[in-house]
Design a protein around this motif. Sequence first.
Motif, PDB file in Angstrom:
ATOM      1  N   VAL A   6       0.848  -1.187   0.000  1.00 50.28           N
ATOM      2  CA  VAL A   6       0.000   0.000   0.000  1.00 50.28           C
ATOM      3  C   VAL A   6       0.880   1.232   0.000  1.00 50.28           C
ATOM      4  O   VAL A   6       2.051   1.185   0.373  1.00 50.28           O
ATOM      5  CB  VAL A   6      -0.914   0.007   1.240  1.00 50.28           C
ATOM      6  N   VAL A  61      -4.705  -4.707  10.404  1.00 53.93           N
ATOM      7  CA  VAL A  61      -3.975  -4.984   9.166  1.00 53.93           C
ATOM      8  C   VAL A  61      -4.989  -5.290   8.067  1.00 53.93           C
ATOM      9  O   VAL A  61      -5.904  -6.089   8.275  1.00 53.93           O
ATOM     10  CB  VAL A  61      -3.014  -6.173   9.355  1.00 53.93           C
ATOM     11  N   HIS A  62      -4.851  -4.640   6.911  1.00 51.49           N
ATOM     12  CA  HIS A  62      -5.720  -4.858   5.741  1.00 51.49           C
ATOM     13  C   HIS A  62      -7.159  -4.411   5.982  1.00 51.49           C
ATOM     14  O   HIS A  62      -8.043  -4.767   5.216  1.00 51.49           O
ATOM     15  CB  HIS A  62      -5.745  -6.342   5.338  1.00 51.49           C
ATOM     16  N   ARG A  63      -7.410  -3.643   7.036  1.00 52.64           N
ATOM     17  CA  ARG A  63      -8.809  -3.383   7.364  1.00 52.64           C
ATOM     18  C   ARG A  63      -9.111  -1.917   7.702  1.00 52.64           C
ATOM     19  O   ARG A  63     -10.170  -1.625   8.214  1.00 52.64           O
ATOM     20  CB  ARG A  63      -9.232  -4.257   8.554  1.00 52.64           C
ATOM     21  N   SER A  69      -3.459   2.010  10.671  1.00 54.10           N
ATOM     22  CA  SER A  69      -3.737   0.773   9.953  1.00 54.10           C
ATOM     23  C   SER A  69      -2.889   0.666   8.692  1.00 54.10           C
ATOM     24  O   SER A  69      -2.383  -0.416   8.361  1.00 54.10           O
ATOM     25  CB  SER A  69      -5.229   0.703   9.590  1.00 54.10           C
ATOM     26  N   ARG A  70      -2.729   1.766   7.983  1.00 53.03           N
ATOM     27  CA  ARG A  70      -1.916   1.730   6.769  1.00 53.03           C
ATOM     28  C   ARG A  70      -0.467   1.408   7.107  1.00 53.03           C
ATOM     29  O   ARG A  70       0.210   0.648   6.407  1.00 53.03           O
ATOM     30  CB  ARG A  70      -2.017   3.068   6.040  1.00 53.03           C
ATOM     31  N   THR A  73      -0.357  -2.359   7.927  1.00 51.74           N
ATOM     32  CA  THR A  73      -0.476  -3.162   6.714  1.00 51.74           C
ATOM     33  C   THR A  73       0.832  -3.164   5.942  1.00 51.74           C
ATOM     34  O   THR A  73       1.288  -4.202   5.444  1.00 51.74           O
ATOM     35  CB  THR A  73      -1.615  -2.628   5.833  1.00 51.74           C
ATOM     36  N   GLU A  77       3.122  -6.571   5.181  1.00 48.60           N
ATOM     37  CA  GLU A  77       3.470  -7.041   3.842  1.00 48.60           C
ATOM     38  C   GLU A  77       4.963  -6.909   3.563  1.00 48.60           C
ATOM     39  O   GLU A  77       5.532  -7.714   2.831  1.00 48.60           O
ATOM     40  CB  GLU A  77       2.635  -6.307   2.796  1.00 48.60           C
ATOM     41  N   GLY A 266     -11.097 -11.875   5.972  1.00 52.69           N
ATOM     42  CA  GLY A 266      -9.776 -11.746   5.376  1.00 52.69           C
ATOM     43  C   GLY A 266      -9.470 -12.812   4.360  1.00 52.69           C
ATOM     44  O   GLY A 266      -8.622 -12.617   3.493  1.00 52.69           O
ATOM     45  N   ALA A 285      -3.621 -14.641   1.549  1.00 49.90           N
ATOM     46  CA  ALA A 285      -4.814 -14.259   2.300  1.00 49.90           C
ATOM     47  C   ALA A 285      -5.811 -15.407   2.421  1.00 49.90           C
ATOM     48  O   ALA A 285      -6.567 -15.484   3.396  1.00 49.90           O
ATOM     49  CB  ALA A 285      -5.488 -13.057   1.640  1.00 49.90           C
TER      50      ALA A 285
END
Length: 432
Positions: A6, A61-63, A69-70, A73, A77, A266, A285
């Motif tokens: 991201v 994470v991812h949410r 959160s970013r 994430t 990754e 997820g 995932a």
Amino acid sequence: MTVTLVPPPAPLPARTAPASSRPLDVLGVPGQINLDHAASAPCARAAADAVAELLPWYASVHRGAGALSRRCTLAYERARQTVGDFFGARPGDHVIFTRNTTDALNLLARALPTGTTVVTFAGEHHANLLPWPRGSVRLPVPAGPGEAVRALDAALTELRRDAPPGAGGPSRPAGPPVLVAVTGASNVTGERWPVAELAAVARRHAARIAVDAAQLAPHAPVDVAALGVDYLAVSGHKLYAPFGAGVLLGRGDWLDAAPPYLAGGGATSHVGDATHEVRWAAGPARHEAGTPNLLGAVALAAVCAALAEADRDELHAREQALLARLRQGLAALPHVVELRTFGPAAPRVGIVSFVVAGRDSGEVAAELAARHDVGVRDGLFCAHPLARRLLAEAAARSGRADLPPTALRASLGLGSTARDVDRLLAALAELG
């Protein structure tokens, strides 16, 4: 392996914990000698620093779309990419975060195509014996690496004997899938198995191969592409990152075709209103449902990065010197008998199992801890068939009838010293 990251969030504030200039130093308690790395290794400074730095940012994470959160994430990754690079992941490989090696191998067992035959050896840890389906082939414990290669070749020849030629010609026979599952280094004896040679045999018979690298990865470089293996399972808690993460790394086709290891958030790309109206995600995932272990993944990646920067040859030479000191010291004690599968000169990592004649192994371990502050493992080491066999062989080889039914294990790692080894040897000498 390709990972799409991201966009980065706002710049990080000042570090909450200074990065150690010695990332491979391990944390410990003064005065306590830890010779039980094979069960769970101590925490590396790199892992502790990585967790401390990320904790103020901890979020989903991812949410989420927020900066926290970013950031998390991105960290998750990036950890996947770092771990994949460290173990030589190829394009098309998946890096799936699990809890440990046992979890990783159970995930792979659940993902096997219908009708797969698994071939393994009786010398495996329970994690590589118990998950496989009925009808699996368990080969006897070989007397040496060469015998292991020959036994696997014979077993795969027999399995493929009646299979019709495949689309690739006679050298690529068709038939039900076959997976070879083997350890990289024994958790009982530390002896290294001939992984590259076994992988070559598997390829020649159109079989795949999975390697339990729980004991090998902390001691030696492991590269799936260079070894020619299809799947690799690793535990973070044995690799100086004890935050509850492990990894299954390997070819994506079987993993993408299998039902999710866990059903939940997820792991889906769409859930409809009707019962069972679900489209499952592809890639890692698919098998990482639920909130992932962010801190475990980041800690493991930090250790992988630190090891990648280290002089692995120097670390290996240092460990081998300590291992030789330990084995020579044990051999000089008339009441101590070492366990081994292969010959005494077989390559091995820093693990030695042994027995003290006439003494219960549990009582010896307790005495070493209480009187000498030395921590070792006792028991059958979650490898009961192998350990029982080696105990019987040790009794026959030594001619002693007073060996106990369980063993002791001393295992070395980062932070182990000659003084640690000498303290153990001196304590064992007192038992004579």
